[in-house]
Scaffold this motif. Sequence first.
Motif, PDB file in Angstrom:
ATOM      1  N   PRO A 161       0.820  -1.225   0.000  1.00 50.07           N
ATOM      2  CA  PRO A 161       0.000   0.000   0.000  1.00 50.07           C
ATOM      3  C   PRO A 161       0.848   1.267   0.000  1.00 50.07           C
ATOM      4  N   LYS A 162       0.483   2.198  -0.866  1.00 50.41           N
ATOM      5  CA  LYS A 162       1.168   3.501  -0.880  1.00 50.41           C
ATOM      6  C   LYS A 162       0.619   4.391   0.237  1.00 50.41           C
ATOM      7  N   LYS A 163      -0.675   4.265   0.481  1.00 51.30           N
ATOM      8  CA  LYS A 163      -1.302   5.056   1.549  1.00 51.30           C
ATOM      9  C   LYS A 163      -2.294   4.164   2.292  1.00 51.30           C
ATOM     10  N   ALA A 164      -2.098   4.062   3.591  1.00 53.76           N
ATOM     11  CA  ALA A 164      -2.985   3.254   4.425  1.00 53.76           C
ATOM     12  C   ALA A 164      -3.656   4.135   5.461  1.00 53.76           C
ATOM     13  N   MET A 165      -4.860   3.755   5.844  1.00 47.55           N
ATOM     14  CA  MET A 165      -5.552   4.437   6.929  1.00 47.55           C
ATOM     15  C   MET A 165      -5.719   3.455   8.085  1.00 47.55           C
ATOM     16  N   VAL A 166      -5.265   3.870   9.253  1.00 42.03           N
ATOM     17  CA  VAL A 166      -5.332   3.047  10.447  1.00 42.03           C
ATOM     18  C   VAL A 166      -6.251   3.720  11.455  1.00 42.03           C
ATOM     19  N   ILE A 167      -7.162   2.937  12.020  1.00 43.98           N
ATOM     20  CA  ILE A 167      -8.029   3.469  13.072  1.00 43.98           C
ATOM     21  C   ILE A 167      -7.242   3.434  14.376  1.00 43.98           C
ATOM     22  N   GLY A 168      -7.052   4.616  14.982  1.00 40.56           N
ATOM     23  CA  GLY A 168      -6.203   4.696  16.173  1.00 40.56           C
ATOM     24  C   GLY A 168      -6.890   5.427  17.313  1.00 40.56           C
ATOM     25  N   PRO A 169      -6.313   5.380  18.503  1.00 42.84           N
ATOM     26  CA  PRO A 169      -5.011   4.808  18.827  1.00 42.84           C
ATOM     27  C   PRO A 169      -5.024   3.288  18.731  1.00 42.84           C
ATOM     28  N   THR A 170      -3.888   2.714  18.329  1.00 41.41           N
ATOM     29  CA  THR A 170      -3.827   1.269  18.181  1.00 41.41           C
ATOM     30  C   THR A 170      -2.389   0.785  18.189  1.00 41.41           C
ATOM     31  N   TYR A 171      -2.218  -0.487  17.962  1.00 45.17           N
ATOM     32  CA  TYR A 171      -0.938  -1.191  17.931  1.00 45.17           C
ATOM     33  C   TYR A 171      -0.010  -0.564  16.889  1.00 45.17           C
ATOM     34  N   LEU A 207      -5.338   0.745   1.656  1.00 43.63           N
ATOM     35  CA  LEU A 207      -5.507  -0.226   2.739  1.00 43.63           C
ATOM     36  C   LEU A 207      -6.113   0.431   3.963  1.00 43.63           C
ATOM     37  N   ILE A 208      -7.026  -0.309   4.605  1.00 46.66           N
ATOM     38  CA  ILE A 208      -7.580   0.079   5.902  1.00 46.66           C
ATOM     39  C   ILE A 208      -7.141  -0.983   6.913  1.00 46.66           C
ATOM     40  N   VAL A 209      -6.690  -0.532   8.078  1.00 50.60           N
ATOM     41  CA  VAL A 209      -6.309  -1.468   9.138  1.00 50.60           C
ATOM     42  C   VAL A 209      -7.209  -1.231  10.348  1.00 50.60           C
ATOM     43  N   ILE A 210      -7.862  -2.299  10.789  1.00 54.77           N
ATOM     44  CA  ILE A 210      -8.795  -2.224  11.913  1.00 54.77           C
ATOM     45  C   ILE A 210      -8.449  -3.313  12.917  1.00 54.77           C
ATOM     46  N   CYS A 211      -8.187  -2.929  14.152  1.00 55.80           N
ATOM     47  CA  CYS A 211      -8.001  -3.887  15.239  1.00 55.80           C
ATOM     48  C   CYS A 211      -9.344  -4.011  15.951  1.00 55.80           C
ATOM     49  N   ASN A 212      -9.885  -5.230  16.036  1.00 63.64           N
ATOM     50  CA  ASN A 212     -11.253  -5.396  16.522  1.00 63.64           C
ATOM     51  C   ASN A 212     -11.403  -6.661  17.372  1.00 63.64           C
ATOM     52  N   PRO A 213     -11.605  -6.517  18.697  1.00 61.05           N
ATOM     53  CA  PRO A 213     -11.611  -5.303  19.516  1.00 61.05           C
ATOM     54  C   PRO A 213     -10.269  -4.580  19.455  1.00 61.05           C
ATOM     55  N   ASN A 214     -10.358  -3.270  19.622  1.00 62.67           N
ATOM     56  CA  ASN A 214      -9.164  -2.447  19.426  1.00 62.67           C
ATOM     57  C   ASN A 214      -8.291  -2.403  20.683  1.00 62.67           C
ATOM     58  N   ASN A 215      -6.997  -2.405  20.444  1.00 60.21           N
ATOM     59  CA  ASN A 215      -6.012  -2.216  21.507  1.00 60.21           C
ATOM     60  C   ASN A 215      -5.411  -0.819  21.355  1.00 60.21           C
ATOM     61  N   PRO A 216      -5.535   0.080  22.336  1.00 58.69           N
ATOM     62  CA  PRO A 216      -5.818  -0.154  23.757  1.00 58.69           C
ATOM     63  C   PRO A 216      -7.223   0.202  24.221  1.00 58.69           C
ATOM     64  N   PRO A 245     -15.365  -2.165  27.993  1.00 60.64           N
ATOM     65  CA  PRO A 245     -14.411  -3.037  27.305  1.00 60.64           C
ATOM     66  C   PRO A 245     -15.054  -4.244  26.633  1.00 60.64           C
ATOM     67  N   SER A 246     -14.460  -4.641  25.503  1.00 61.01           N
ATOM     68  CA  SER A 246     -14.856  -5.875  24.827  1.00 61.01           C
ATOM     69  C   SER A 246     -13.748  -6.914  24.885  1.00 61.01           C
ATOM     70  N   GLY A 247     -12.486  -6.460  24.980  1.00 60.01           N
ATOM     71  CA  GLY A 247     -11.356  -7.380  25.069  1.00 60.01           C
ATOM     72  C   GLY A 247     -11.095  -7.801  26.504  1.00 60.01           C
ATOM     73  N   ASN A 248      -9.934  -8.383  26.739  1.00 56.67           N
ATOM     74  CA  ASN A 248      -9.560  -8.809  28.096  1.00 56.67           C
ATOM     75  C   ASN A 248      -8.761  -7.717  28.808  1.00 56.67           C
ATOM     76  N   PHE A 249      -9.006  -6.487  28.442  1.00 54.62           N
ATOM     77  CA  PHE A 249      -8.319  -5.334  29.023  1.00 54.62           C
ATOM     78  C   PHE A 249      -9.248  -4.134  28.942  1.00 54.62           C
ATOM     79  N   MET A 250      -8.913  -3.078  29.670  1.00 55.18           N
ATOM     80  CA  MET A 250      -9.741  -1.877  29.611  1.00 55.18           C
ATOM     81  C   MET A 250      -8.871  -0.629  29.662  1.00 55.18           C
ATOM     82  N   LEU A 251      -9.359   0.392  28.990  1.00 55.86           N
ATOM     83  CA  LEU A 251      -8.707   1.701  28.978  1.00 55.86           C
ATOM     84  C   LEU A 251      -9.371   2.566  30.038  1.00 55.86           C
ATOM     85  N   ILE A 252      -8.531   3.277  30.795  1.00 50.00           N
ATOM     86  CA  ILE A 252      -9.031   4.088  31.900  1.00 50.00           C
ATOM     87  C   ILE A 252      -8.411   5.475  31.818  1.00 50.00           C
TER      88      ILE A 252
END
Length: 362
Positions: free
Chosen positions: A99-109, A151-160, A299-306
Amino acid sequence: MIKHKDHFHGSDLEKIEQIYGIKKEEIVSFSANVNPLGVSPLLRTALSEQIDVITTYPDREYTSLRKCIAEYCGTEYENVIVGNGSTELISLFIQIEHPKKAMVIGPTYSEYEREISLGGGTTLYYPLREKDNFRLDVDDFISHLNESIDLIVICNPNNPTSSCITRTEMRHILDACKEHDIYVMVDETYVEFADNMAEISAVPLTNYYNNIVILRGTSKFFAAPGLRLGYAITGNRDLIKSINTRKNPWTINSLAVVAGETMFRDTAYIKATKDLISSERARIYRTFQKSPDFKVYEPSGNFMLIRILKDDLTSQDLFDRAIREKMMIRDCSTFPFLDNKYIRLCIMNPEDNDRLLACLLR
């Protein structure tokens, strides 16, 4: 490219040992997001009883392992690719799609941005907003898509953030990406921890869309980060052929094959994990909701943002407080769009969770 300053990862216990003078074996890591149950007894037995498999090469096609993964995920084994951790597959996919240009949903890994950069591409971030509790506004996100994005990059559930996108919402995204000829890479590392996994996982969509690849691994849910076993699912057979052509043979060792064929069928361990995470996550979430000093995001993952609400308290303060009591949380100030008012903690065993709550809420 966003410059990430040095920070402690969940695997950096040796650094912690040096700086704080605490033996790494004594540290409870609430930062690594790994299943607190550890390696399952069934897997431990299987590996010890089948140690002799290392005397032979594994099947080059990994057919039995892929069939086991396919059964576990509800897909066809021809749609499954295995790799030396999901990081290898992320790298291979980006090398192929280039990909020349990617879009990432953030904050993320941060590894997504790193791999895109190594391939000569640039990364745009679409920020999840605090005012939306870090949930994706799908319609607004789609309005930002255009033909310049590959390219689109999606972490689902998202970290952090531990927020998630439903399969219905993912369908809307895939339809919009089809119009703009955009490929979608979905990282489902944490989806097995979600109570509503059946509403989140995009695996069924691979039967209808050829512009999606789903990445998963065994590091977090099966507590096996050292095993380095990851897999990808896609209905795009051309992509599978390209990855297999480029991928080195035998990147999955014989013991990892045995482990995979054992863990994906270990229904007792899978149920015990889901039950523990679900009950403890709900309990910890409710506890932080009652505190006037913190805002916790569902939270949906095994962690939570506070988020820390006290003016005179920072994420570094809480990191230091916890580590001195031999507990390691994640200071989230290094994530894009977050600052020194955010921490992340994962769900551990009840007694460890009680200790951390007492430390942070005092």
